[in-house]
Design an enzyme around this catalytic site. Structure first.
Site, PDB file in Angstrom:
ATOM      1  CB  CYS A 193       9.312  47.983  34.355  1.00  0.00           C
ATOM      2  SG  CYS A 193       9.843  49.692  35.583  1.00  0.00           S
ATOM      3  CG  HIS A 229      11.343  51.788  38.431  1.00  0.00           C
ATOM      4  ND1 HIS A 229      11.071  50.522  38.618  1.00  0.00           N
ATOM      5  CD2 HIS A 229      11.010  52.507  39.522  1.00  0.00           C
ATOM      6  CE1 HIS A 229      10.955  50.197  39.811  1.00  0.00           C
ATOM      7  NE2 HIS A 229      10.831  51.089  40.679  1.00  0.00           N
ATOM      8  CB  CYS A 269      10.947  45.948  38.818  1.00  0.00           C
ATOM      9  SG  CYS A 269       9.694  47.228  38.509  1.00  0.00           S
ATOM     10  CD  GLU A 329      12.946  49.673  33.653  1.00  0.00           C
ATOM     11  OE1 GLU A 329      13.224  48.381  34.110  1.00  0.00           O
ATOM     12  OE2 GLU A 329      13.063  50.594  34.553  1.00  0.00           O
TER      13      GLU A 329
END
Length: 150
Positions: free
Chosen positions: A87, A54, A84, A56
């Site tokens: 993260c 992801h 999410c 992040e």
């Protein structure tokens, strides 16, 4: 008095680049306490065949490597979509000072929706959270991306 400067345009640029690669258009940037962009990344889960890639996570990894520490105390993270749970937990572990995000994610979010990671007593560090930063632009990127795939 210092004026607030948003780095969401940098995150949006990373999100656009991710979308152009066929990734869900999410972008993130880590900013140093003195206002320098330390790391900027977009989603790369498909490209890397890695569910943890992801924006992040990738930005945190790059920033931690740049400073030589697993902690980013005093640093800010800008991301185009509500993180999410995975993260959000990583942001806590990295000791991010402030989280700025654009679009809310009622389906998969982990900050204001769903797991609400920062609200758990097991969460050892809670960053300041600012939502809705460039939300309309972030939402439009996501909406257009998914509409093109239907």
């Amino acid at each position: 008095m210092d004026r607030f400067h948003s780095y969401m345009d940098d995150a949006l640029a990373q999100a656009r680049a991710a979308g152009a690669r066929g990734e869900v258009p999410v972008g993130a940037v880590v900013v140093t306490p003195d206002g320098r962009v330390l790391a900027a990344e977009g989603n790369r889960t498909r490209e890397r065949a890695d569910p943890t890639a992801h924006a992040e996570i990738l930005a945190l990894r790059a920033a931690c490597a740049a400073v030589g520490s697993e902690r980013l105390a005093g640093h800010d993270l800008y991301v185009t979509l509500e993180p999410c749970p995975m993260c959000a937990a990583a942001l806590s572990f990295a000791r991010i000072a402030r989280l700025y995000y654009g679009a809310a994610d009622p389906k998969s979010g982990g900050v204001a929706h769903g797991a609400r990671v920062f609200a758990h007593p097991q969460c050892h560090h809670v960053p300041e959270v600012y939502d809705g930063i460039s939300a309309a632009a972030s939402e439009e990127l996501l909406r257009d991306f998914f509409a093109a795939r239907r």
